[in-house]
Design a protein around this motif. Structure first.
Motif, PDB file in Angstrom:
ATOM      1  N   LYS A   1      39.960  10.109  42.945  1.00  0.00           N
ATOM      2  CA  LYS A   1      39.680  11.099  41.913  1.00  0.00           C
ATOM      3  C   LYS A   1      38.271  10.986  41.354  1.00  0.00           C
ATOM      4  CE  LYS A   1      44.381  11.527  40.107  1.00  0.00           C
ATOM      5  NZ  LYS A   1      45.173  11.395  38.893  1.00  0.00           N
ATOM      6  N   THR A   2      37.733   9.801  41.323  1.00  0.00           N
ATOM      7  CA  THR A   2      36.429   9.584  40.725  1.00  0.00           C
ATOM      8  C   THR A   2      35.333   9.952  41.703  1.00  0.00           C
ATOM      9  OG1 THR A   2      37.378   7.771  39.461  1.00  0.00           O
ATOM     10  CG2 THR A   2      34.992   7.880  39.562  1.00  0.00           C
ATOM     11  N   VAL A   3      34.392  10.749  41.220  1.00  0.00           N
ATOM     12  CA  VAL A   3      33.315  11.196  42.090  1.00  0.00           C
ATOM     13  C   VAL A   3      32.077  11.448  41.234  1.00  0.00           C
ATOM     14  CG1 VAL A   3      33.979  13.631  41.936  1.00  0.00           C
ATOM     15  CG2 VAL A   3      32.705  12.834  43.925  1.00  0.00           C
TER      16      VAL A   3
ATOM     17  N   ILE B   1      33.093  19.812  40.717  1.00  0.00           N
ATOM     18  CA  ILE B   1      34.201  18.933  40.343  1.00  0.00           C
ATOM     19  C   ILE B   1      35.347  19.716  39.710  1.00  0.00           C
ATOM     20  CG2 ILE B   1      32.716  16.941  40.022  1.00  0.00           C
ATOM     21  CD1 ILE B   1      33.004  17.393  36.987  1.00  0.00           C
ATOM     22  N   LYS B   2      36.499  19.074  39.687  1.00  0.00           N
ATOM     23  CA  LYS B   2      37.684  19.591  39.015  1.00  0.00           C
ATOM     24  C   LYS B   2      38.087  18.542  37.995  1.00  0.00           C
ATOM     25  CE  LYS B   2      42.513  20.654  39.698  1.00  0.00           C
ATOM     26  NZ  LYS B   2      43.680  20.397  40.512  1.00  0.00           N
TER      27      LYS B   2
ATOM     28  N   LYS C   1      41.091   0.173  35.830  1.00  0.00           N
ATOM     29  CA  LYS C   1      40.847   0.415  37.247  1.00  0.00           C
ATOM     30  C   LYS C   1      40.436   1.867  37.438  1.00  0.00           C
ATOM     31  CE  LYS C   1      43.689  -2.920  39.567  1.00  0.00           C
ATOM     32  NZ  LYS C   1      44.613  -3.154  40.650  1.00  0.00           N
ATOM     33  N   VAL C   2      39.566   2.078  38.373  1.00  0.00           N
ATOM     34  CA  VAL C   2      39.071   3.413  38.673  1.00  0.00           C
ATOM     35  C   VAL C   2      39.744   3.914  39.946  1.00  0.00           C
ATOM     36  CG1 VAL C   2      37.016   4.751  39.269  1.00  0.00           C
ATOM     37  CG2 VAL C   2      36.874   2.922  37.584  1.00  0.00           C
ATOM     38  N   ASN C   3      40.291   5.113  39.892  1.00  0.00           N
ATOM     39  CA  ASN C   3      40.894   5.715  41.070  1.00  0.00           C
ATOM     40  C   ASN C   3      39.777   6.262  41.951  1.00  0.00           C
ATOM     41  OD1 ASN C   3      42.156   7.352  42.953  1.00  0.00           O
ATOM     42  ND2 ASN C   3      43.793   7.925  41.537  1.00  0.00           N
ATOM     43  N   MET C   4      39.585   5.685  43.110  1.00  0.00           N
ATOM     44  CA  MET C   4      38.480   6.038  43.983  1.00  0.00           C
ATOM     45  C   MET C   4      38.641   7.436  44.597  1.00  0.00           C
ATOM     46  SD  MET C   4      36.498   3.624  43.456  1.00  0.00           S
ATOM     47  CE  MET C   4      35.211   3.942  44.622  1.00  0.00           C
TER      48      MET C   4
END
Length: 168
Positions: free
Chosen positions: A6-8, A15-16, A1-4
């Motif tokens: 944190k993911t960009v 970005i960090k 699953k992708v954390n929406m």
């Protein structure tokens, strides 16, 4: 699953990632310590150098040493020399302020200053000053008697000197 949250998808300088930010140079992108990581580190140091936490000098030195070594080792690939010099100056002032507060009474302050090499007039003037510990920690006199070298000999670990040994 992708954390929406944190993911960009963004430009690298925006970005960090794991506490690092990135900056563009002629050699490509280089890592740097992200502003949020810097702020978090300052808050942690502020907490560890509180003037009224009841810790002994040895406990304070031990926790600071562990934190400084761990933080610098984690971020050693980033360019941060100038930032660490500033943090060290601020941290030394906090430690001097904490030491001054620990001495509490005028006669104790006078006695300690005399032990550190102050003449009678200077020790008396400093000890009986009504200025606060934060203000006095910045004075030339207290910086002379509780010098950076004396703090290092006492066992305090600072960021910049350790960073330079790790980078070499």
């Amino acid at each position: 699953k992708v954390n929406m949250e944190k993911t960009v998808v963004a430009y690298a300088t925006k970005i960090k990632y794991l506490g690092f930010g990135f900056t563009k140079s002629k050699d490509g992108f280089k890592p740097r310590v992200h502003q949020k990581s810097k702020a978090k580190m300052r808050k942690k140091v502020e907490y560890m150098t509180q003037r009224n936490d009841g810790k002994s000098y040895e406990e304070r030195k031990s926790t600071l040493r562990k934190f400084v070594i761990g933080w610098v080792n984690y971020f050693k690939i980033a360019q941060m020399g100038t930032f660490l010099k500033g943090v060290d100056g601020w941290m030394r002032r906090r430690i001097r302020s904490q030491i001054w507060t620990r001495w509490k009474r005028v006669r104790t302050k006078y006695k300690r200053l005399r032990q550190l090499g102050a003449d009678h007039d200077t020790a008396l003037r400093m000890a009986s000053s009504r200025k606060g510990s934060w203000h006095l920690a910045k004075t030339k006199e207290l910086n002379t008697f509780i010098s950076n070298e004396r703090l290092a000999r006492a066992g305090y670990q600072f960021f910049f000197p350790y960073y330079m040994t790790v980078k070499a």
